[in-house]
Design a protein around this motif. Structure first.
Motif, PDB file in Angstrom:
ATOM      1  N   ALA A 405      12.223  11.816  -4.144  1.00 30.09           N
ATOM      2  CA  ALA A 405      13.532  11.256  -3.817  1.00 30.09           C
ATOM      3  C   ALA A 405      14.047  11.935  -2.554  1.00 30.09           C
ATOM      4  CB  ALA A 405      14.499  11.465  -4.973  1.00 30.09           C
ATOM      5  N   VAL A 406      14.188  11.155  -1.479  1.00 28.94           N
ATOM      6  CA  VAL A 406      14.544  11.679  -0.164  1.00 28.94           C
ATOM      7  C   VAL A 406      16.042  11.534   0.031  1.00 28.94           C
ATOM      8  CG1 VAL A 406      14.168  11.443   2.307  1.00 28.94           C
ATOM      9  CG2 VAL A 406      12.271  11.047   0.705  1.00 28.94           C
ATOM     10  N   THR A 407      16.719  12.659   0.331  1.00 29.20           N
ATOM     11  CA  THR A 407      18.177  12.641   0.475  1.00 29.20           C
ATOM     12  C   THR A 407      18.656  13.094   1.843  1.00 29.20           C
ATOM     13  OG1 THR A 407      18.377  14.896  -0.391  1.00 29.20           O
ATOM     14  CG2 THR A 407      18.424  13.102  -2.000  1.00 29.20           C
ATOM     15  N   VAL A 438      14.823   6.541  -1.452  1.00 25.96           N
ATOM     16  CA  VAL A 438      15.689   7.107  -0.424  1.00 25.96           C
ATOM     17  C   VAL A 438      17.138   6.833  -0.798  1.00 25.96           C
ATOM     18  CG1 VAL A 438      15.483   5.009   0.971  1.00 25.96           C
ATOM     19  CG2 VAL A 438      16.187   7.155   2.060  1.00 25.96           C
ATOM     20  N   THR A 439      18.012   7.790  -0.551  1.00 26.07           N
ATOM     21  CA  THR A 439      19.443   7.599  -0.798  1.00 26.07           C
ATOM     22  C   THR A 439      20.138   7.218   0.506  1.00 26.07           C
ATOM     23  OG1 THR A 439      19.928   9.943  -0.416  1.00 26.07           O
ATOM     24  CG2 THR A 439      19.444   9.276  -2.670  1.00 26.07           C
ATOM     25  N   GLY A 440      21.125   6.363   0.396  1.00 28.78           N
ATOM     26  CA  GLY A 440      21.952   6.032   1.540  1.00 28.78           C
ATOM     27  C   GLY A 440      21.321   5.106   2.556  1.00 28.78           C
ATOM     28  N   ALA A 442      18.010   1.768   3.170  1.00 27.96           N
ATOM     29  CA  ALA A 442      16.942   0.933   2.627  1.00 27.96           C
ATOM     30  C   ALA A 442      15.616   1.674   2.711  1.00 27.96           C
ATOM     31  CB  ALA A 442      16.860  -0.375   3.415  1.00 27.96           C
ATOM     32  N   PRO A 443      14.629   1.300   1.890  1.00 28.32           N
ATOM     33  CA  PRO A 443      13.312   1.952   1.948  1.00 28.32           C
ATOM     34  C   PRO A 443      12.674   1.909   3.333  1.00 28.32           C
ATOM     35  CG  PRO A 443      13.485   0.588  -0.011  1.00 28.32           C
ATOM     36  CD  PRO A 443      14.707   0.307   0.801  1.00 28.32           C
ATOM     37  N   SER A 444      13.031   0.931   4.144  1.00 32.15           N
ATOM     38  CA  SER A 444      12.465   0.850   5.490  1.00 32.15           C
ATOM     39  C   SER A 444      12.870   2.024   6.371  1.00 32.15           C
ATOM     40  CB  SER A 444      12.889  -0.463   6.155  1.00 32.15           C
ATOM     41  OG  SER A 444      14.310  -0.546   6.222  1.00 32.15           O
ATOM     42  N   ALA A 445      13.896   2.789   5.950  1.00 28.16           N
ATOM     43  CA  ALA A 445      14.322   3.952   6.728  1.00 28.16           C
ATOM     44  C   ALA A 445      13.455   5.180   6.480  1.00 28.16           C
ATOM     45  CB  ALA A 445      15.773   4.290   6.398  1.00 28.16           C
ATOM     46  N   LEU A 446      12.631   5.159   5.443  1.00 26.04           N
ATOM     47  CA  LEU A 446      11.784   6.314   5.148  1.00 26.04           C
ATOM     48  C   LEU A 446      10.869   6.640   6.327  1.00 26.04           C
ATOM     49  CD1 LEU A 446      10.801   5.451   1.475  1.00 26.04           C
ATOM     50  CD2 LEU A 446      11.958   7.555   2.194  1.00 26.04           C
ATOM     51  N   ARG A 447      10.680   7.938   6.567  1.00 23.92           N
ATOM     52  CA  ARG A 447       9.761   8.373   7.622  1.00 23.92           C
ATOM     53  C   ARG A 447       8.602   9.129   6.986  1.00 23.92           C
ATOM     54  NH1 ARG A 447      12.544  11.005  12.811  1.00 23.92           N
ATOM     55  NH2 ARG A 447      12.750  12.744  11.348  1.00 23.92           N
ATOM     56  N   PHE A 448       7.409   8.930   7.549  1.00 21.57           N
ATOM     57  CA  PHE A 448       6.194   9.555   7.040  1.00 21.57           C
ATOM     58  C   PHE A 448       5.434  10.185   8.201  1.00 21.57           C
ATOM     59  CE2 PHE A 448       7.331   6.048   4.344  1.00 21.57           C
ATOM     60  CZ  PHE A 448       7.131   6.521   3.047  1.00 21.57           C
ATOM     61  N   HIS A 463      -0.026   0.680   6.744  1.00 19.34           N
ATOM     62  CA  HIS A 463      -0.919  -0.110   7.594  1.00 19.34           C
ATOM     63  C   HIS A 463      -1.726   0.786   8.531  1.00 19.34           C
ATOM     64  CE1 HIS A 463      -2.392  -3.522   9.913  1.00 19.34           C
ATOM     65  NE2 HIS A 463      -2.020  -2.878  11.017  1.00 19.34           N
ATOM     66  N   ALA A 464      -1.078   1.787   9.117  1.00 16.93           N
ATOM     67  CA  ALA A 464      -1.755   2.626  10.106  1.00 16.93           C
ATOM     68  C   ALA A 464      -2.696   3.639   9.480  1.00 16.93           C
ATOM     69  CB  ALA A 464      -0.716   3.353  10.972  1.00 16.93           C
ATOM     70  N   THR A 465      -2.372   4.112   8.280  1.00 16.52           N
ATOM     71  CA  THR A 465      -3.132   5.218   7.693  1.00 16.52           C
ATOM     72  C   THR A 465      -4.002   4.817   6.514  1.00 16.52           C
ATOM     73  OG1 THR A 465      -1.377   5.825   6.128  1.00 16.52           O
ATOM     74  CG2 THR A 465      -1.275   6.811   8.335  1.00 16.52           C
ATOM     75  N   GLY A 466      -3.682   3.703   5.876  1.00 11.35           N
ATOM     76  CA  GLY A 466      -4.389   3.333   4.654  1.00 11.35           C
ATOM     77  C   GLY A 466      -3.938   4.102   3.433  1.00 11.35           C
ATOM     78  N   GLN A 467      -2.935   4.971   3.582  1.00 10.05           N
ATOM     79  CA  GLN A 467      -2.432   5.774   2.462  1.00 10.05           C
ATOM     80  C   GLN A 467      -1.378   4.996   1.671  1.00 10.05           C
ATOM     81  OE1 GLN A 467      -3.875   8.633   1.806  1.00 10.05           O
ATOM     82  NE2 GLN A 467      -5.072   8.701   3.701  1.00 10.05           N
ATOM     83  N   ASP A 468      -1.196   5.397   0.430  1.00  4.67           N
ATOM     84  CA  ASP A 468      -0.109   4.904  -0.438  1.00  4.67           C
ATOM     85  C   ASP A 468      -0.084   3.383  -0.547  1.00  4.67           C
ATOM     86  OD1 ASP A 468       1.485   7.216  -1.514  1.00  4.67           O
ATOM     87  OD2 ASP A 468       1.427   7.763   0.604  1.00  4.67           O
ATOM     88  N   GLN A 469      -1.266   2.785  -0.573  1.00  7.25           N
ATOM     89  CA  GLN A 469      -1.332   1.333  -0.712  1.00  7.25           C
ATOM     90  C   GLN A 469      -0.791   0.874  -2.065  1.00  7.25           C
ATOM     91  OE1 GLN A 469      -2.320  -0.848   1.560  1.00  7.25           O
ATOM     92  NE2 GLN A 469      -3.122   0.528   3.139  1.00  7.25           N
ATOM     93  N   ARG A 470      -0.893   1.707  -3.095  1.00  2.27           N
ATOM     94  CA  ARG A 470      -0.436   1.330  -4.430  1.00  2.27           C
ATOM     95  C   ARG A 470       0.787   2.155  -4.860  1.00  2.27           C
ATOM     96  NH1 ARG A 470      -6.554   1.822  -6.406  1.00  2.27           N
ATOM     97  NH2 ARG A 470      -6.346   3.389  -4.757  1.00  2.27           N
ATOM     98  N   SER A 471       1.459   2.728  -3.894  1.00  9.55           N
ATOM     99  CA  SER A 471       2.701   3.455  -4.180  1.00  9.55           C
ATOM    100  C   SER A 471       3.887   2.506  -4.159  1.00  9.55           C
ATOM    101  CB  SER A 471       2.900   4.577  -3.150  1.00  9.55           C
ATOM    102  OG  SER A 471       1.901   5.569  -3.302  1.00  9.55           O
ATOM    103  N   ARG A 472       5.032   2.962  -4.672  1.00  8.76           N
ATOM    104  CA  ARG A 472       6.242   2.169  -4.697  1.00  8.76           C
ATOM    105  C   ARG A 472       7.302   2.819  -3.793  1.00  8.76           C
ATOM    106  NH1 ARG A 472       8.146   1.641 -10.625  1.00  8.76           N
ATOM    107  NH2 ARG A 472       7.279   3.740 -10.783  1.00  8.76           N
ATOM    108  N   PHE A 473       8.117   1.954  -3.175  1.00 10.05           N
ATOM    109  CA  PHE A 473       9.138   2.419  -2.244  1.00 10.05           C
ATOM    110  C   PHE A 473      10.430   1.714  -2.621  1.00 10.05           C
ATOM    111  CE2 PHE A 473       4.983   2.246  -0.307  1.00 10.05           C
ATOM    112  CZ  PHE A 473       4.824   3.523   0.222  1.00 10.05           C
ATOM    113  N   ALA A 474      11.504   2.473  -2.784  1.00  9.09           N
ATOM    114  CA  ALA A 474      12.745   1.883  -3.292  1.00  9.09           C
ATOM    115  C   ALA A 474      13.942   2.688  -2.810  1.00  9.09           C
ATOM    116  CB  ALA A 474      12.717   1.850  -4.816  1.00  9.09           C
TER     117      ALA A 474
END
Length: 476
Positions: A405-407, A438-440, A442-448, A463-474
Motif C-alpha cells: 500500500a503506497v501512501t 495507492v492512496t490519494g 488512481a492506480p495509474s499514478a503508481l511508479r515502479f 509491458h516494458a519489463t514483463g513483471q507483475d503480469q498477474r498482479s493487481r493494481f487498485a
C-alpha cells in the motif's frame, strides 16, 4: 551420615526393587535427585551455605559450587556485579520464584569488550528472567554489552530478560569506533560453532549502540532462533544476522563458517529503531536515517517470518556490506512492515564503487524470497523513496503475493538505483502475484523502478519489463 527426604525416598525405592528381584517396568519414570540449587542474594555471604535462609552474595561463588551443573537462583534486589559463565555445562541462572533481580552496571567500569552477563565455550546454559541495565562507557573502542555469548557452545538459551538503558555515550561525530550491544552472539571459534541457540521473550530497549546492534548473531553461529522478543527505542539496528566480518580471520574469513546461518527470526516486535542523533551516523552535515528494524548482512539460509516491524528508519533489509560477501537463500514471509522513515524493504548492495560510495563496493543479494508481506505507509520522509528498494548486485530474488500500500506523494512502489549492476548472465529478479494499491490517486499514478529505469503506471511497467503480469493494481 544423614540423608535428605528426597535422597532417602530414591534409595528406598531402589532397595524395594532390589528386594523383590525386579527391574523398573519399561516406560516407567526413573527417580532422580533434583538439580542442585545455590541461592544468591545482594546481602548474602560467600561463606554461607547457599540456601534460601543463608544465601551467597556473588554469582561467581555460586558457579564455583556447581562444577557438574545446577541452578543459580537470585533473590530480588540489585547486584552490582558481572556474571561470567565460561567453560561451564548445565547451568541455569534465573530469579528465585517470582522475585526480580537486577544486574546494574552502576559503579562498574567496562573495559575492552565486556558484559553484565558473559557466556563462553559452554553448553546447556540458560539465562532467564533478569533485568540488566546501567552498563555504560563513554570511551572509544570500549564495547559494553548486556548479554554476550562468544567462543563456541551449544544449547544456549537467553529468555525473558529485560536489557535496557546501557551502551556507549561517546559523542565523536562520524566515528564507527562507538559500539555497544544489548544481546550479542559472536561465533569467533573457527573450529566449532555456537549452535542450538535460542533468544526468546526478551525486551531490549533504550540502548545507545553507536555502529552496532541491539540483538545480533555474527560469524560461526548456526541453528539458532530469535523469537518473540520486543526490541524498541534503540539508536541502531534492531536484529542483525551477520557474515563475512573479521569475527573469523585467516582462511575461514570468506567461508560459510563465518556467516550466521540456518536461523529463524520470527514473531518479534521491532519498533522505533532510528539512527538520528546517533553520533556514529553523522554524515556530510546531517543524520543518516539508516537503522534497520531487521537486517541480514551476509547471512544465509534464514527465515524471517511473522514479525511486526514498524516506525523504524528501514523496515527489513537483506544485503551484504562486504564486497566479497552475499546475503542469499533468505525467506522473508508474512511480516507486517509499516511506517518506515526511508523504505520498507530493501535488498542488494548499496554501493557499486561510485565516488559517492568512497570508491568502495558492497556485496550481493541473490536467491532470496519475499512473499506474503504486508507493507504500508513506508517512506514517511516522503523523499521519493519507495516501499521496496532493489539496489546493486541483486539477482534471482522473488517478490510474490505481497500486499503493498503506497501512501507517499510520489506514489513509489518499487525503487531502483541508477546504473543497476545486476550481471547480465545472472537469473533476473522476478515480481508477480502481488497486490499494489495507492492512496490519494488512481492506480495509474503508481511508479515502479526496475533495473535502473522508472515507469509511470502499471501498464508501462508490466509491458516494458514483463513483471507483475498477474498482479493487481487498485486504489487503497
Amino acid at each position: 551420615m544423614s540423608l535428605s527426604r528426597t535422597t532417602a525416598a530414591v534409595l528406598s525405592a531402589a532397595m524395594v526393587a532390589t528386594a523383590i528381584g525386579s527391574a523398573p517396568a519399561v516406560g516407567s519414570t526413573t527417580l532422580r535427585a533434583p538439580l542442585e540449587t545455590v541461592i544468591v542474594a545482594p546481602d548474602g555471604s560467600d561463606s554461607a551455605a547457599g540456601t534460601v535462609e543463608h544465601p551467597v552474595r556473588t554469582v561467581a561463588e555460586a558457579v564455583n559450587r556447581l562444577p557438574d551443573g545446577g541452578r543459580i537462583q537470585l533473590r530480588g534486589g540489585t547486584y552490582h556485579q558481572r556474571v561470567r559463565l565460561v567453560d561451564v555445562t548445565g547451568i541455569t541462572v534465573e530469579p528465585y520464584r517470582s522475585e526480580r533481580p537486577v544486574l546494574s552496571g552502576a559503579g562498574l567500569t567496562p573495559t575492552g569488550t565486556s558484559a553484565l552477563v558473559e557466556i563462553a565455550d559452554s553448553r546447556s546454559v540458560t539465562v532467564r528472567g533478569l533485568d540488566l541495565k546501567g552498563y555504560y562507557s563513554d570511551e572509544l573502542d570500549v564495547v559494553p554489552i548486556g548479554i554476550w555469548v562468544h567462543g563456541h557452545g551449544r544449547q544456549i538459551t537467553v529468555s525473558d530478560n529485560r536489557v535496557h538503558h546501557l551502551g556507549n555515550t561517546n559523542g565523536t561525530l562520524g566515528s564507527y569506533d562507538i559500539n555497544a550491544h544489548g544481546i550479542a552472539v559472536y561465533g569467533d571459534d573457527p573450529a566449532a560453532a555456537i549452535k542450538r541457540l535460542t533468544i526468546t521473550g526478551n525486551r531490549v530497549h533504550h540502548l545507545q549502540l553507536g555502529a552496532s546492534e541491539s540483538v545480533v548473531v555474527n560469524g560461526n553461529v548456526r541453528h539458532w532462533a530469535i523469537t518473540k522478543n520486543k526490541i524498541h527505542d534503540n539508536n541502531n539496528i534492531g536484529i542483525d544476522a551477520i557474515g563475512y566480518e573479521n569475527t573469523l580471520t585467516g582462511p575461514a574469513r570468506w567461508t560459510n563458517k563465518n556467516r550466521a546461518r540456518d536461523g529463524v527470526i520470527a514473531r518479534n516486535v521491532v519498533e522505533r529503531i532510528k539512527s538520528a542523533g546517533n553520533p556514529a551516523y553523522w554524515e556530510d552535515g546531517e543524520w543518516c536515517n539508516c537503522a534497520d528494524g531487521i537486517y541480514v548482512d551476509g547471512g544465509t539460509r534464514i527465515r524471517i517470518a511473522k514479525n511486526v516491524v514498524r516506525h523504524n528508519d528501514i523496515g527489513v533489509e537483506i544485503a551484504a556490506e562486504n564486497a566479497r560477501g552475499s546475503a542469499d537463500h533468505v525467506t522473508v514471509v508474512g511480516n507486517k512492515i509499516t511506517g518506515s522513515l526511508f523504505t520498507g524493504l530493501a535488498t542488494g548492495g548499496y554501493c557499486n564503487g561510485a565516488e559517492d560510495c568512497g570508491g568502495e563496493r558492497t556485496g550481493r543479494s541473490h536467491d532470496n524470497r519475499f512473499v506474503r508481506n504486508h507493507l504500508r505507509g513506508n517512506n514517511r520522509a516522503d523523499d521519493g523513496s519507495p516501499e521496496i528498494l532493489i539496489q546493486y548486485y541483486a539477482w534471482g530474488n522473488v517478490f510474490a503475493h505481497n500486499h503493498v500500500a503506497v501512501t507517499s506523494s510520489g506514489h513509489d512502489a518499487y525503487g531502483t538505483v541508477d546504473g543497476d549492476r545486476q550481471p547480465a548472465h545472472r537469473r533476473p529478479n522476478v515480481s508477480d502475484h502481488n497486490r499494489f494499491c495507492v492512496t490519494g490517486a488512481a492506480p495509474s499514478a503508481l511508479r515502479f523502478g526496475w533495473r535502473g529505469h522508472v515507469y509511470r503506471g502499471p501498464v508501462a511497467f508490466t509491458h516494458a519489463t514483463g513483471q507483475d503480469q498477474r498482479s493487481r493494481f487498485a486504489r487503497c
